[in-house]
Scaffold this motif. Structure first.
Motif, PDB file in Angstrom:
ATOM      1  N   MET A   1     -75.068 -33.597 -11.009  1.00  0.00           N
ATOM      2  CA  MET A   1     -73.832 -33.885 -11.686  1.00  0.00           C
ATOM      3  C   MET A   1     -73.275 -35.203 -11.148  1.00  0.00           C
ATOM      4  O   MET A   1     -73.309 -35.457  -9.951  1.00  0.00           O
ATOM      5  CB  MET A   1     -72.845 -32.757 -11.464  1.00  0.00           C
ATOM      6  CG  MET A   1     -71.473 -33.039 -12.020  1.00  0.00           C
ATOM      7  SD  MET A   1     -70.342 -31.705 -11.650  1.00  0.00           S
ATOM      8  CE  MET A   1     -69.828 -31.329 -13.280  1.00  0.00           C
ATOM      9  N   VAL A   2     -72.785 -36.032 -12.046  1.00  0.00           N
ATOM     10  CA  VAL A   2     -72.182 -37.313 -11.666  1.00  0.00           C
ATOM     11  C   VAL A   2     -70.805 -37.402 -12.308  1.00  0.00           C
ATOM     12  O   VAL A   2     -70.661 -37.159 -13.506  1.00  0.00           O
ATOM     13  CB  VAL A   2     -73.044 -38.505 -12.133  1.00  0.00           C
ATOM     14  CG1 VAL A   2     -72.362 -39.818 -11.792  1.00  0.00           C
ATOM     15  CG2 VAL A   2     -74.427 -38.446 -11.528  1.00  0.00           C
ATOM     16  N   THR A   3     -69.798 -37.725 -11.512  1.00  0.00           N
ATOM     17  CA  THR A   3     -68.456 -37.969 -12.038  1.00  0.00           C
ATOM     18  C   THR A   3     -68.050 -39.386 -11.667  1.00  0.00           C
ATOM     19  O   THR A   3     -68.523 -39.939 -10.677  1.00  0.00           O
ATOM     20  CB  THR A   3     -67.421 -36.964 -11.482  1.00  0.00           C
ATOM     21  OG1 THR A   3     -67.380 -37.075 -10.063  1.00  0.00           O
ATOM     22  CG2 THR A   3     -67.784 -35.539 -11.871  1.00  0.00           C
ATOM     23  N   THR A   4     -67.179 -39.970 -12.475  1.00  0.00           N
ATOM     24  CA  THR A   4     -66.712 -41.327 -12.206  1.00  0.00           C
ATOM     25  C   THR A   4     -65.191 -41.352 -12.137  1.00  0.00           C
ATOM     26  O   THR A   4     -64.517 -40.538 -12.762  1.00  0.00           O
ATOM     27  CB  THR A   4     -67.170 -42.320 -13.294  1.00  0.00           C
ATOM     28  OG1 THR A   4     -66.582 -41.955 -14.527  1.00  0.00           O
ATOM     29  CG2 THR A   4     -68.668 -42.336 -13.410  1.00  0.00           C
ATOM     30  N   GLN A   5     -64.682 -42.283 -11.371  1.00  0.00           N
ATOM     31  CA  GLN A   5     -63.238 -42.478 -11.248  1.00  0.00           C
ATOM     32  C   GLN A   5     -62.970 -43.970 -11.146  1.00  0.00           C
ATOM     33  O   GLN A   5     -63.504 -44.644 -10.263  1.00  0.00           O
ATOM     34  CB  GLN A   5     -62.720 -41.764  -9.998  1.00  0.00           C
ATOM     35  CG  GLN A   5     -61.259 -41.992  -9.721  1.00  0.00           C
ATOM     36  CD  GLN A   5     -60.840 -41.363  -8.395  1.00  0.00           C
ATOM     37  OE1 GLN A   5     -61.615 -40.743  -7.702  1.00  0.00           O
ATOM     38  NE2 GLN A   5     -59.588 -41.564  -8.049  1.00  0.00           N
ATOM     39  N   LEU A  20     -65.675 -45.376  -8.623  1.00  0.00           N
ATOM     40  CA  LEU A  20     -66.363 -44.551  -7.648  1.00  0.00           C
ATOM     41  C   LEU A  20     -67.241 -43.574  -8.405  1.00  0.00           C
ATOM     42  O   LEU A  20     -66.788 -42.931  -9.365  1.00  0.00           O
ATOM     43  CB  LEU A  20     -65.372 -43.752  -6.792  1.00  0.00           C
ATOM     44  CG  LEU A  20     -64.595 -44.500  -5.736  1.00  0.00           C
ATOM     45  CD1 LEU A  20     -63.627 -43.555  -5.037  1.00  0.00           C
ATOM     46  CD2 LEU A  20     -65.511 -45.139  -4.723  1.00  0.00           C
ATOM     47  N   LEU A  21     -68.485 -43.480  -8.014  1.00  0.00           N
ATOM     48  CA  LEU A  21     -69.404 -42.506  -8.585  1.00  0.00           C
ATOM     49  C   LEU A  21     -69.617 -41.422  -7.543  1.00  0.00           C
ATOM     50  O   LEU A  21     -69.978 -41.718  -6.404  1.00  0.00           O
ATOM     51  CB  LEU A  21     -70.749 -43.143  -8.911  1.00  0.00           C
ATOM     52  CG  LEU A  21     -70.748 -44.273  -9.913  1.00  0.00           C
ATOM     53  CD1 LEU A  21     -72.101 -44.979  -9.916  1.00  0.00           C
ATOM     54  CD2 LEU A  21     -70.443 -43.750 -11.287  1.00  0.00           C
ATOM     55  N   THR A  22     -69.360 -40.184  -7.916  1.00  0.00           N
ATOM     56  CA  THR A  22     -69.619 -39.051  -7.041  1.00  0.00           C
ATOM     57  C   THR A  22     -70.806 -38.299  -7.611  1.00  0.00           C
ATOM     58  O   THR A  22     -70.743 -37.803  -8.732  1.00  0.00           O
ATOM     59  CB  THR A  22     -68.380 -38.127  -6.952  1.00  0.00           C
ATOM     60  OG1 THR A  22     -67.262 -38.910  -6.526  1.00  0.00           O
ATOM     61  CG2 THR A  22     -68.610 -37.002  -5.976  1.00  0.00           C
ATOM     62  N   CYS A  23     -71.873 -38.254  -6.857  1.00  0.00           N
ATOM     63  CA  CYS A  23     -73.112 -37.610  -7.307  1.00  0.00           C
ATOM     64  C   CYS A  23     -73.350 -36.372  -6.463  1.00  0.00           C
ATOM     65  O   CYS A  23     -73.224 -36.420  -5.235  1.00  0.00           O
ATOM     66  CB  CYS A  23     -74.297 -38.556  -7.128  1.00  0.00           C
ATOM     67  SG  CYS A  23     -74.056 -40.174  -7.865  1.00  0.00           S
ATOM     68  N   VAL A  32     -70.658 -43.539  -4.269  1.00  0.00           N
ATOM     69  CA  VAL A  32     -71.048 -44.941  -4.385  1.00  0.00           C
ATOM     70  C   VAL A  32     -69.918 -45.683  -5.087  1.00  0.00           C
ATOM     71  O   VAL A  32     -69.348 -45.181  -6.063  1.00  0.00           O
ATOM     72  CB  VAL A  32     -72.355 -45.090  -5.200  1.00  0.00           C
ATOM     73  CG1 VAL A  32     -72.687 -46.549  -5.439  1.00  0.00           C
ATOM     74  CG2 VAL A  32     -73.497 -44.374  -4.507  1.00  0.00           C
ATOM     75  N   ARG A  33     -69.588 -46.848  -4.590  1.00  0.00           N
ATOM     76  CA  ARG A  33     -68.590 -47.692  -5.251  1.00  0.00           C
ATOM     77  C   ARG A  33     -69.302 -48.835  -5.947  1.00  0.00           C
ATOM     78  O   ARG A  33     -70.174 -49.474  -5.364  1.00  0.00           O
ATOM     79  CB  ARG A  33     -67.589 -48.241  -4.247  1.00  0.00           C
ATOM     80  CG  ARG A  33     -66.505 -49.068  -4.927  1.00  0.00           C
ATOM     81  CD  ARG A  33     -65.380 -49.394  -4.006  1.00  0.00           C
ATOM     82  NE  ARG A  33     -64.344 -50.087  -4.737  1.00  0.00           N
ATOM     83  CZ  ARG A  33     -63.068 -49.985  -4.458  1.00  0.00           C
ATOM     84  NH1 ARG A  33     -62.665 -49.226  -3.475  1.00  0.00           N
ATOM     85  NH2 ARG A  33     -62.189 -50.644  -5.163  1.00  0.00           N
ATOM     86  N   GLN A  34     -68.930 -49.085  -7.184  1.00  0.00           N
ATOM     87  CA  GLN A  34     -69.441 -50.223  -7.942  1.00  0.00           C
ATOM     88  C   GLN A  34     -68.259 -51.122  -8.264  1.00  0.00           C
ATOM     89  O   GLN A  34     -67.260 -50.659  -8.807  1.00  0.00           O
ATOM     90  CB  GLN A  34     -70.094 -49.772  -9.242  1.00  0.00           C
ATOM     91  CG  GLN A  34     -71.327 -48.946  -9.058  1.00  0.00           C
ATOM     92  CD  GLN A  34     -71.923 -48.506 -10.380  1.00  0.00           C
ATOM     93  OE1 GLN A  34     -71.220 -48.238 -11.329  1.00  0.00           O
ATOM     94  NE2 GLN A  34     -73.232 -48.435 -10.421  1.00  0.00           N
TER      95      GLN A  34
END
Length: 72
Positions: A1-5, A20-23, A32-34
């Motif tokens: 599962m991947v969520t983004t904020q 921020l991607l939370t995997c 991970v921050r992009q």
């Protein structure tokens, strides 16, 4: 599962964007921050651990645009 904020990023150029991607899978997770910054026709994208991205994005933009970084 991947969520983004979507998260705020310091004003570094003409446009900037960060998320921020939370995997998570199998009970394990990582964040991970992009961050992407556009200055004129140059786009700099930095991705990695949130702390390292925050610490290095200014330097990456300065190097890509030929400017000197004043932050240490």
């Amino acid at each position: 599962m991947v969520t983004t904020q979507k998260v705020l990023v310091a004003r570094l150029g003409d446009e900037q964007w960060s998320q921020l991607l939370t995997c998570s899978a199998g009970g394990r997770g990582s964040i991970v921050r992009q961050t992407a910054v556009r200055t004129g026709t140059v786009v700099v994208a930095v991705s990695g651990s949130p702390g390292l991205v925050d610490a290095r994005v200014h330097e990456a933009v300065a190097r890509a645009t030929g400017a000197r970084s004043t932050e240490r």
